[in-house]
Design a protein around this motif. Structure first.
Motif, PDB file in Angstrom:
ATOM      1  N   SER A  23       0.838  -1.206   0.000  1.00  0.00           N
ATOM      2  CA  SER A  23       0.000   0.000   0.000  1.00  0.00           C
ATOM      3  C   SER A  23       0.871   1.253   0.000  1.00  0.00           C
ATOM      4  O   SER A  23       1.945   1.274   0.617  1.00  0.00           O
ATOM      5  CB  SER A  23      -0.911   0.022   1.229  1.00  0.00           C
ATOM      6  OG  SER A  23      -1.776  -1.085   1.234  1.00  0.00           O
ATOM      7  N   ALA A  24       0.407   2.284  -0.665  1.00  0.00           N
ATOM      8  CA  ALA A  24       1.133   3.559  -0.679  1.00  0.00           C
ATOM      9  C   ALA A  24       0.952   4.269   0.659  1.00  0.00           C
ATOM     10  O   ALA A  24      -0.039   4.056   1.366  1.00  0.00           O
ATOM     11  CB  ALA A  24       0.627   4.438  -1.814  1.00  0.00           C
ATOM     12  N   GLN A  25       1.909   5.122   0.988  1.00  0.00           N
ATOM     13  CA  GLN A  25       1.810   5.889   2.239  1.00  0.00           C
ATOM     14  C   GLN A  25       0.533   6.705   2.279  1.00  0.00           C
ATOM     15  O   GLN A  25      -0.126   6.789   3.315  1.00  0.00           O
ATOM     16  CB  GLN A  25       3.032   6.804   2.378  1.00  0.00           C
ATOM     17  CG  GLN A  25       4.308   6.104   2.775  1.00  0.00           C
ATOM     18  CD  GLN A  25       5.429   7.090   3.037  1.00  0.00           C
ATOM     19  OE1 GLN A  25       5.314   8.297   2.739  1.00  0.00           O
ATOM     20  NE2 GLN A  25       6.533   6.602   3.585  1.00  0.00           N
ATOM     21  N   ARG A  26       0.178   7.312   1.146  1.00  0.00           N
ATOM     22  CA  ARG A  26      -1.011   8.174   1.141  1.00  0.00           C
ATOM     23  C   ARG A  26      -2.282   7.371   1.382  1.00  0.00           C
ATOM     24  O   ARG A  26      -3.237   7.872   1.982  1.00  0.00           O
ATOM     25  CB  ARG A  26      -1.106   8.944  -0.175  1.00  0.00           C
ATOM     26  CG  ARG A  26      -1.296   8.087  -1.412  1.00  0.00           C
ATOM     27  CD  ARG A  26      -1.450   8.947  -2.673  1.00  0.00           C
ATOM     28  NE  ARG A  26      -1.605   8.140  -3.868  1.00  0.00           N
ATOM     29  CZ  ARG A  26      -0.608   7.609  -4.555  1.00  0.00           C
ATOM     30  NH1 ARG A  26       0.647   7.818  -4.152  1.00  0.00           N
ATOM     31  NH2 ARG A  26      -0.823   6.886  -5.634  1.00  0.00           N
ATOM     32  N   GLU A  27      -2.307   6.105   0.920  1.00  0.00           N
ATOM     33  CA  GLU A  27      -3.480   5.264   1.154  1.00  0.00           C
ATOM     34  C   GLU A  27      -3.645   4.959   2.635  1.00  0.00           C
ATOM     35  O   GLU A  27      -4.751   5.032   3.182  1.00  0.00           O
ATOM     36  CB  GLU A  27      -3.341   3.956   0.365  1.00  0.00           C
ATOM     37  CG  GLU A  27      -3.380   4.138  -1.153  1.00  0.00           C
ATOM     38  CD  GLU A  27      -3.139   2.827  -1.873  1.00  0.00           C
ATOM     39  OE1 GLU A  27      -3.113   1.767  -1.206  1.00  0.00           O
ATOM     40  OE2 GLU A  27      -2.967   2.856  -3.104  1.00  0.00           O
ATOM     41  N   LEU A  28      -2.531   4.604   3.282  1.00  0.00           N
ATOM     42  CA  LEU A  28      -2.608   4.320   4.712  1.00  0.00           C
ATOM     43  C   LEU A  28      -2.959   5.576   5.493  1.00  0.00           C
ATOM     44  O   LEU A  28      -3.765   5.539   6.426  1.00  0.00           O
ATOM     45  CB  LEU A  28      -1.281   3.746   5.210  1.00  0.00           C
ATOM     46  CG  LEU A  28      -1.218   3.435   6.707  1.00  0.00           C
ATOM     47  CD1 LEU A  28      -2.291   2.434   7.110  1.00  0.00           C
ATOM     48  CD2 LEU A  28       0.165   2.920   7.094  1.00  0.00           C
ATOM     49  N   ALA A  29      -2.371   6.707   5.102  1.00  0.00           N
ATOM     50  CA  ALA A  29      -2.661   7.958   5.792  1.00  0.00           C
ATOM     51  C   ALA A  29      -4.145   8.297   5.706  1.00  0.00           C
ATOM     52  O   ALA A  29      -4.767   8.699   6.702  1.00  0.00           O
ATOM     53  CB  ALA A  29      -1.819   9.091   5.190  1.00  0.00           C
ATOM     54  N   ALA A  30      -4.727   8.116   4.529  1.00  0.00           N
ATOM     55  CA  ALA A  30      -6.156   8.388   4.354  1.00  0.00           C
ATOM     56  C   ALA A  30      -6.999   7.446   5.213  1.00  0.00           C
ATOM     57  O   ALA A  30      -7.993   7.842   5.819  1.00  0.00           O
ATOM     58  CB  ALA A  30      -6.529   8.259   2.878  1.00  0.00           C
ATOM     59  N   SER A  40       5.190   9.014   6.843  1.00  0.00           N
ATOM     60  CA  SER A  40       6.583   9.038   6.391  1.00  0.00           C
ATOM     61  C   SER A  40       7.551   9.185   7.557  1.00  0.00           C
ATOM     62  O   SER A  40       8.569   8.480   7.631  1.00  0.00           O
ATOM     63  CB  SER A  40       6.775  10.188   5.401  1.00  0.00           C
ATOM     64  OG  SER A  40       8.136  10.282   5.010  1.00  0.00           O
ATOM     65  N   LYS A  41       7.257  10.084   8.480  1.00  0.00           N
ATOM     66  CA  LYS A  41       8.155  10.311   9.617  1.00  0.00           C
ATOM     67  C   LYS A  41       8.247   9.091  10.526  1.00  0.00           C
ATOM     68  O   LYS A  41       9.318   8.776  11.032  1.00  0.00           O
ATOM     69  CB  LYS A  41       7.685  11.539  10.407  1.00  0.00           C
ATOM     70  CG  LYS A  41       7.915  12.861   9.692  1.00  0.00           C
ATOM     71  CD  LYS A  41       7.376  14.027  10.516  1.00  0.00           C
ATOM     72  CE  LYS A  41       7.598  15.350   9.799  1.00  0.00           C
ATOM     73  NZ  LYS A  41       7.046  16.494  10.578  1.00  0.00           N
ATOM     74  N   LEU A  42       7.128   8.407  10.728  1.00  0.00           N
ATOM     75  CA  LEU A  42       7.163   7.216  11.566  1.00  0.00           C
ATOM     76  C   LEU A  42       7.989   6.113  10.917  1.00  0.00           C
ATOM     77  O   LEU A  42       8.740   5.403  11.582  1.00  0.00           O
ATOM     78  CB  LEU A  42       5.749   6.725  11.850  1.00  0.00           C
ATOM     79  CG  LEU A  42       4.889   7.612  12.759  1.00  0.00           C
ATOM     80  CD1 LEU A  42       3.479   7.042  12.869  1.00  0.00           C
ATOM     81  CD2 LEU A  42       5.508   7.740  14.141  1.00  0.00           C
ATOM     82  N   GLU A  43       7.851   5.975   9.602  1.00  0.00           N
ATOM     83  CA  GLU A  43       8.571   4.905   8.915  1.00  0.00           C
ATOM     84  C   GLU A  43      10.067   5.180   8.797  1.00  0.00           C
ATOM     85  O   GLU A  43      10.861   4.241   8.709  1.00  0.00           O
ATOM     86  CB  GLU A  43       7.982   4.691   7.515  1.00  0.00           C
ATOM     87  CG  GLU A  43       6.621   4.044   7.515  1.00  0.00           C
ATOM     88  CD  GLU A  43       6.145   3.640   6.138  1.00  0.00           C
ATOM     89  OE1 GLU A  43       5.120   2.943   6.046  1.00  0.00           O
ATOM     90  OE2 GLU A  43       6.805   4.018   5.137  1.00  0.00           O
TER      91      GLU A  43
END
Length: 278
Positions: A23-30, A40-43
């Motif tokens: 999954s893309a970061q933006r998908e998880l963020a949403a 991003s910062k957590l990863e």
């Protein structure tokens, strides 16, 4: 912020990335209702997660069972001394899950154990007795069956090519009465069956062997990057080159006194006869 702290935070970030998968970061963020920058910062280890963040991450990535593991990792960020009281606050299963990650990351693993059969070679019944005793000692939640299952599943790694286990035990570990005699006899059978595996080299240091160092506390070496030492009150997670080097030398000296193959099998058979005769 110490270098050790940052390295541990980055390691937690890598684990979070593994759980996110394709999954893309933006998908998880949403999905979580977070800014993408937070993901991003957590990863990348640029932000310290909270327990609530980790619970949401586990749920949002479809791995709710990893929440306790992630929180246990978070609790270990600030120190290499990981107290059993803190680690076992949610039981033994999360501790086993954290260790499995280190096993999976490693190609060459070395162990020394003088007091009992190493976890990687334990039968379910032997492991059940060990976990029960330590749960009593630490007064921790009794998730024994879940912990046994996690330990047994980890043993699948012994049969995967590309990873080698060099395990050395003192003969005293074979005779420790940590379970009923029939369980101990079955445990000896398992050790006998391990001898000859391409991925496992099992050595036994006999009683009376000439030793360069006294047999001491058990530990595992994960490649040349990490050593985990087990004490009564805590685990020590040491990743600085000097400490890893010391334990590598300890392991080399103890393993030099071990016997292998037919000689090791003879010692195991002798221990088994002791349990079947009682």
């Amino acid at each position: 912020m110490t270098t050790d702290f940052q390295q541990a935070r980055e390691a937690l970030g890598r684990r979070l990335r593994e759980l996110r998968g394709p999954s893309a970061q933006r998908e998880l963020a949403a999905r979580l209702g977070w800014p993408q920058a937070k993901v991003s910062k957590l990863e990348t280890g640029r932000q310290t997660a909270t327990p609530e963040d980790l619970a949401a991450w586990a749920e949002g990535t479809g791995h709710p069972a990893t929440a306790e593991e992630l929180v246990a990792r978070l609790q270990g960020l600030e120190t290499h001394t990981r107290s059993w009281r803190r680690q076992l606050s949610a039981g033994h299963r999360p501790v086993q899950d954290v260790l499995t990650v280190e096993y999976e990351r490693s190609k060459t693993l070395r162990a020394w154990q003088g007091a009992m059969v190493v976890g990687m070679l334990q039968t379910p019944d032997y492991a059940r007795n060990v976990f029960s005793r330590f749960a009593d000692l630490q007064q921790s939640p009794r998730d024994v069956e879940e912990a046994v299952l996690a330990r047994v599943r980890r043993q699948d790694l012994m049969y995967q090519r590309g990873r080698v286990f060099h395990i050395v035990m003192w003969e005293a570990a074979l005779h420790a009465g940590l379970a009923p005699p029939d369980v101990l006899a079955a445990q000896m059978d398992k050790l006998t069956n391990v001898i000859g595996l391409d991925t496992v080299q099992l050595g036994i240091v006999p009683f009376g062997a000439q030793l360069a160092l006294p047999p001491s506390t058990g530990f595992w070496l994960y490649d040349e990057r990490l050593v985990i030492v087990e004490e009564w009150h805590a685990e020590l997670w040491l990743d600085d080159p000097d400490s890893v080097g010391v334990y590598q030398r300890v392991w080399d000296k103890l393993s030099a006194a071990a016997v292998y193959g037919t000689h090791a099998r003879r010692l195991i058979t002798r221990a088994r006869a002791h349990f079947t005769d009682t």
